[in-house]
Scaffold this motif. Structure first.
Motif, PDB file in Angstrom:
ATOM      1  N   VAL A   1      28.718  41.435  46.821  1.00  0.00           N
ATOM      2  CA  VAL A   1      29.259  40.355  45.996  1.00  0.00           C
ATOM      3  C   VAL A   1      28.220  39.252  45.847  1.00  0.00           C
ATOM      4  O   VAL A   1      27.691  38.745  46.840  1.00  0.00           O
ATOM      5  CB  VAL A   1      30.558  39.787  46.617  1.00  0.00           C
ATOM      6  N   LEU A   2      27.933  38.892  44.603  1.00  0.00           N
ATOM      7  CA  LEU A   2      26.940  37.855  44.320  1.00  0.00           C
ATOM      8  C   LEU A   2      27.569  36.474  44.212  1.00  0.00           C
ATOM      9  O   LEU A   2      26.988  35.481  44.653  1.00  0.00           O
ATOM     10  CB  LEU A   2      26.214  38.169  43.012  1.00  0.00           C
ATOM     11  N   ALA A   3      28.756  36.398  43.598  1.00  0.00           N
ATOM     12  CA  ALA A   3      29.364  35.096  43.335  1.00  0.00           C
ATOM     13  C   ALA A   3      30.848  35.268  43.102  1.00  0.00           C
ATOM     14  O   ALA A   3      31.327  36.362  42.757  1.00  0.00           O
ATOM     15  CB  ALA A   3      28.713  34.423  42.123  1.00  0.00           C
ATOM     16  N   ASP A   4      31.595  34.181  43.293  1.00  0.00           N
ATOM     17  CA  ASP A   4      33.004  34.115  42.924  1.00  0.00           C
ATOM     18  C   ASP A   4      33.120  33.238  41.684  1.00  0.00           C
ATOM     19  O   ASP A   4      32.565  32.131  41.645  1.00  0.00           O
ATOM     20  CB  ASP A   4      33.850  33.499  44.046  1.00  0.00           C
ATOM     21  N   VAL A   5      33.836  33.725  40.683  1.00  0.00           N
ATOM     22  CA  VAL A   5      34.089  32.935  39.485  1.00  0.00           C
ATOM     23  C   VAL A   5      35.587  32.822  39.288  1.00  0.00           C
ATOM     24  O   VAL A   5      36.362  33.634  39.810  1.00  0.00           O
ATOM     25  CB  VAL A   5      33.427  33.558  38.231  1.00  0.00           C
ATOM     26  N   MET A   6      36.016  31.804  38.547  1.00  0.00           N
ATOM     27  CA  MET A   6      37.438  31.558  38.365  1.00  0.00           C
ATOM     28  C   MET A   6      37.799  31.510  36.891  1.00  0.00           C
ATOM     29  O   MET A   6      37.115  30.883  36.089  1.00  0.00           O
ATOM     30  CB  MET A   6      37.833  30.250  39.051  1.00  0.00           C
ATOM     31  N   THR A   7      38.926  32.169  36.560  1.00  0.00           N
ATOM     32  CA  THR A   7      39.520  32.079  35.245  1.00  0.00           C
ATOM     33  C   THR A   7      40.967  31.673  35.448  1.00  0.00           C
ATOM     34  O   THR A   7      41.688  32.345  36.156  1.00  0.00           O
ATOM     35  CB  THR A   7      39.487  33.421  34.519  1.00  0.00           C
ATOM     36  N   ASP A   8      41.358  30.543  34.840  1.00  0.00           N
ATOM     37  CA  ASP A   8      42.679  30.001  35.076  1.00  0.00           C
ATOM     38  C   ASP A   8      42.850  29.835  36.574  1.00  0.00           C
ATOM     39  O   ASP A   8      42.155  29.031  37.193  1.00  0.00           O
ATOM     40  CB  ASP A   8      43.752  30.908  34.462  1.00  0.00           C
ATOM     41  N   LYS A   9      43.757  30.618  37.229  1.00  0.00           N
ATOM     42  CA  LYS A   9      43.916  30.479  38.678  1.00  0.00           C
ATOM     43  C   LYS A   9      43.531  31.759  39.412  1.00  0.00           C
ATOM     44  O   LYS A   9      43.810  31.909  40.599  1.00  0.00           O
ATOM     45  CB  LYS A   9      45.365  30.106  39.014  1.00  0.00           C
ATOM     46  N   ALA A  10      42.910  32.675  38.729  1.00  0.00           N
ATOM     47  CA  ALA A  10      42.517  33.927  39.365  1.00  0.00           C
ATOM     48  C   ALA A  10      41.032  33.884  39.689  1.00  0.00           C
ATOM     49  O   ALA A  10      40.208  33.537  38.838  1.00  0.00           O
ATOM     50  CB  ALA A  10      42.822  35.108  38.444  1.00  0.00           C
ATOM     51  N   THR A  11      40.683  34.232  40.923  1.00  0.00           N
ATOM     52  CA  THR A  11      39.289  34.269  41.347  1.00  0.00           C
ATOM     53  C   THR A  11      38.790  35.704  41.281  1.00  0.00           C
ATOM     54  O   THR A  11      39.471  36.627  41.743  1.00  0.00           O
ATOM     55  CB  THR A  11      39.135  33.736  42.775  1.00  0.00           C
ATOM     56  N   VAL A  12      37.615  35.887  40.692  1.00  0.00           N
ATOM     57  CA  VAL A  12      37.043  37.222  40.495  1.00  0.00           C
ATOM     58  C   VAL A  12      35.691  37.287  41.191  1.00  0.00           C
ATOM     59  O   VAL A  12      34.885  36.351  41.083  1.00  0.00           O
ATOM     60  CB  VAL A  12      36.882  37.533  38.994  1.00  0.00           C
ATOM     61  N   GLU A  13      35.434  38.386  41.912  1.00  0.00           N
ATOM     62  CA  GLU A  13      34.150  38.596  42.575  1.00  0.00           C
ATOM     63  C   GLU A  13      33.221  39.364  41.639  1.00  0.00           C
ATOM     64  O   GLU A  13      33.632  40.343  41.005  1.00  0.00           O
ATOM     65  CB  GLU A  13      34.340  39.371  43.875  1.00  0.00           C
ATOM     66  N   ILE A  14      31.978  38.924  41.539  1.00  0.00           N
ATOM     67  CA  ILE A  14      30.978  39.593  40.700  1.00  0.00           C
ATOM     68  C   ILE A  14      30.006  40.345  41.605  1.00  0.00           C
ATOM     69  O   ILE A  14      29.245  39.733  42.364  1.00  0.00           O
ATOM     70  CB  ILE A  14      30.206  38.579  39.834  1.00  0.00           C
ATOM     71  N   PRO A  15      30.000  41.681  41.561  1.00  0.00           N
ATOM     72  CA  PRO A  15      29.116  42.460  42.428  1.00  0.00           C
ATOM     73  C   PRO A  15      27.761  42.715  41.774  1.00  0.00           C
ATOM     74  O   PRO A  15      27.592  42.575  40.559  1.00  0.00           O
ATOM     75  CB  PRO A  15      29.887  43.768  42.606  1.00  0.00           C
ATOM     76  N   SER A  16      26.800  43.117  42.583  1.00  0.00           N
ATOM     77  CA  SER A  16      25.474  43.461  42.078  1.00  0.00           C
ATOM     78  C   SER A  16      25.435  44.945  41.721  1.00  0.00           C
ATOM     79  O   SER A  16      25.843  45.786  42.530  1.00  0.00           O
ATOM     80  CB  SER A  16      24.402  43.160  43.126  1.00  0.00           C
ATOM     81  N   PRO A  17      24.920  45.287  40.550  1.00  0.00           N
ATOM     82  CA  PRO A  17      24.799  46.701  40.191  1.00  0.00           C
ATOM     83  C   PRO A  17      23.512  47.339  40.718  1.00  0.00           C
ATOM     84  O   PRO A  17      23.311  48.543  40.556  1.00  0.00           O
ATOM     85  CB  PRO A  17      24.798  46.667  38.658  1.00  0.00           C
ATOM     86  N   VAL A  18      22.614  46.528  41.311  1.00  0.00           N
ATOM     87  CA  VAL A  18      21.309  47.040  41.728  1.00  0.00           C
ATOM     88  C   VAL A  18      20.952  46.514  43.108  1.00  0.00           C
ATOM     89  O   VAL A  18      21.593  45.615  43.647  1.00  0.00           O
ATOM     90  CB  VAL A  18      20.201  46.622  40.728  1.00  0.00           C
ATOM     91  N   VAL A  19      19.890  47.080  43.638  1.00  0.00           N
ATOM     92  CA  VAL A  19      19.275  46.588  44.876  1.00  0.00           C
ATOM     93  C   VAL A  19      18.080  45.731  44.482  1.00  0.00           C
ATOM     94  O   VAL A  19      17.264  46.128  43.648  1.00  0.00           O
ATOM     95  CB  VAL A  19      18.816  47.759  45.768  1.00  0.00           C
ATOM     96  N   GLY A  20      17.980  44.548  45.061  1.00  0.00           N
ATOM     97  CA  GLY A  20      16.853  43.693  44.708  1.00  0.00           C
ATOM     98  C   GLY A  20      16.851  42.401  45.498  1.00  0.00           C
ATOM     99  O   GLY A  20      17.616  42.228  46.439  1.00  0.00           O
ATOM    100  N   ARG A  21      15.974  41.484  45.079  1.00  0.00           N
ATOM    101  CA  ARG A  21      15.845  40.184  45.738  1.00  0.00           C
ATOM    102  C   ARG A  21      16.110  39.078  44.718  1.00  0.00           C
ATOM    103  O   ARG A  21      15.627  39.130  43.587  1.00  0.00           O
ATOM    104  CB  ARG A  21      14.450  40.038  46.343  1.00  0.00           C
TER     105      ARG A  21
END
Length: 423
Positions: free
Chosen positions: A36-56
């Motif tokens: 998981v890279l970051a948490d973002v929010m839409t209205d009152k729902a929090t969504v986790e954004i994952p990384s599709p790759v390996v990297g720095r």
């Protein structure tokens, strides 16, 4: 080495922009696929954004609290071609990583900017953002708690922004921990610390919704006392008989049943008011919002079609939704569509409250704490379990008489609980 640009994905339901709540990674940190890279929010729902790759991580597209449009640049990762040879990458020379403008945010947030390490500074050192959760081992956390230190305030020197015991020692040596005893040996020393907390994420959504509700809705609050001795006795009996098979009941599922029955006579309280269009919509279905306190703030998951549920089904759904909300797993559908709301602080409910209506609904029922006290019944003083219902209504569309009669109907069902099971 190549640069992989991750853009804010389209998470559906017509969402055009999201608010970045917190970064789960720092500059220079190595991430793996699906991390998981970051948490973002839409209205009152929090969504986790994952990384599709390996990297720095080499650049962050915005800061917590800023609004990012769908398709805007979220983060840049430096990846090995061998690690992600089949992916479409944006190739850039390693020494020319420059900020790229992201989609224009709303007026609520300042312009977004990429956060990049200084050029020519050698190996990238992890930088912990001010609003990111601190990283530390359980032993460090336990020691910080014993010292009364907030880890968020401790500069980190460990790998990837990890706080070490040495960091705690340095923080204490600078006199940044709790005040030392005064000259006379007492603990009554002056304190001069300040802490500025950004109102972002769920806290911002709550603030905006409360402000909107109070600005738009002329609240009318009506408080009535209820004798809940009999329904509490019934609840105890049902739990003794059925708890092992059907689960335990609290007062809320029984109150929900009373609301379903009362709203048949007072449908004007089971409604939503679109004041922009000037339309009140009354509902046959009873979708009851349950105000739920979470670590992130107040959320209102919804028990849909409470009219089709028995008390045990209501109890199970309340428990499921509360657990999902507190764990951050509640989805948008579970947090929307309510037609009336219940709010309760349980034992902390106080004697009276003035609950804020969950806009665009027109009514909210507040449950105060139960107190056993002496009451006159048939010219005799007896001990009874008493509770207040503190309910607020939108006075534009719900008249005071209708609101009072609705609450009196709730009271009648609660004081004669057998009527809850008689159609």
């Amino acid at each position: 080495m190549t640069i992989h640009v991750i853009k804010m994905p389209d998470i559906g339901e017509g969402i055009a922009e999201v608010e970045l709540v917190v970064w789960r990674v720092t500059l220079g940190e190595r991430v793996v696929e699906d991390q998981v890279l970051a948490d973002v929010m839409t209205d009152k729902a929090t969504v986790e954004i994952p990384s599709p790759v390996v990297g720095r991580v080499v650049a962050l597209g915005c800061e917590p609290g800023q609004v990012l449009a769908v398709g805007g640049e979220l983060i840049r990762l430096e990846v090995e071609e061998a690690e992600h040879a089949d992916s479409t990458l944006t190739a850039l020379p390693p020494t020319t990583v420059t900020p790229v403008p992201v989609a224009a945010p709303s007026q609520e947030a300042p312009a977004a900017k990429l956060i990049v390490p200084a050029q020519g500074s050698g190996p990238v050192q992890a930088i912990r953002q001010a609003t990111s959760p601190p990283t530390a081992s359980p032993a460090v956390r336990r020691r910080a708690h014993q010292l009364g230190i907030e880890l968020q305030n401790v500069p980190a020197s460990g790998t990837d922004g990890r706080i070490t015991h040495e960091d705690l020692d340095a923080y204490v040596a600078r006199g940044s921990s709790l005040p030392a005893a005064s000259a006379d040996g007492s603990r009554y020393a002056e304190r001069h610390g300040e802490e500025a907390l950004p109102v972002i994420g769920l806290r911002r959504k709550i603030a905006q919704k409360m402000q909107d509700a109070k600005r738009r809705i002329p609240h009318f609050t009506y408080v009535e006392e209820c004798d809940v001795t009999e329904i509490e006795a019934l609840r105890a009996h049902l739990n003794t008989r059925w708890a092992g098979e059907r689960g335990r009941l609290t007062l809320l599922p029984l109150l929900m049943r009373a609301m379903v029955l009362a709203l048949r006579r007072y449908p004007q309280c089971n409604a939503r008011f679109d004041d922009d269009a000037g339309v009140v919509t009354r509902y046959g279905a009873v979708h009851i919002g349950i105000a739920t306190q979470t670590a992130a703030g107040l959320m209102v998951p919804v028990v849909h079609h409470a009219e089709a549920r028995d008390p045990w089904s209501n109890a199970a759904e309340i428990s499921r939704l509360a657990e999902a909300a507190r764990a951050g797993r509640a989805v948008r559908a579970e947090l929307s569509g309510s037609t009336i709301t219940i709010t309760s602080l349980g034992a902390l409910g106080g004697l009276v409250s003035t609950p804020v209506i969950n806009h665009p609904e027109v009514a909210i029922v507040g449950v105060n704490r139960i107190i056993e006290r002496p009451v006159m019944r048939d010219n005799t003083v007896v001990a009874r379990k008493m509770m207040n219902l503190s309910s607020s209504f939108d006075h534009r569309v719900v008249d005071g008489l209708d609101a009072a009669e609705f609450v009196q109907s709730l009271r009648a069902y609660l004081e004669s609980p057998a009527t809850l099971f008689v159609e």
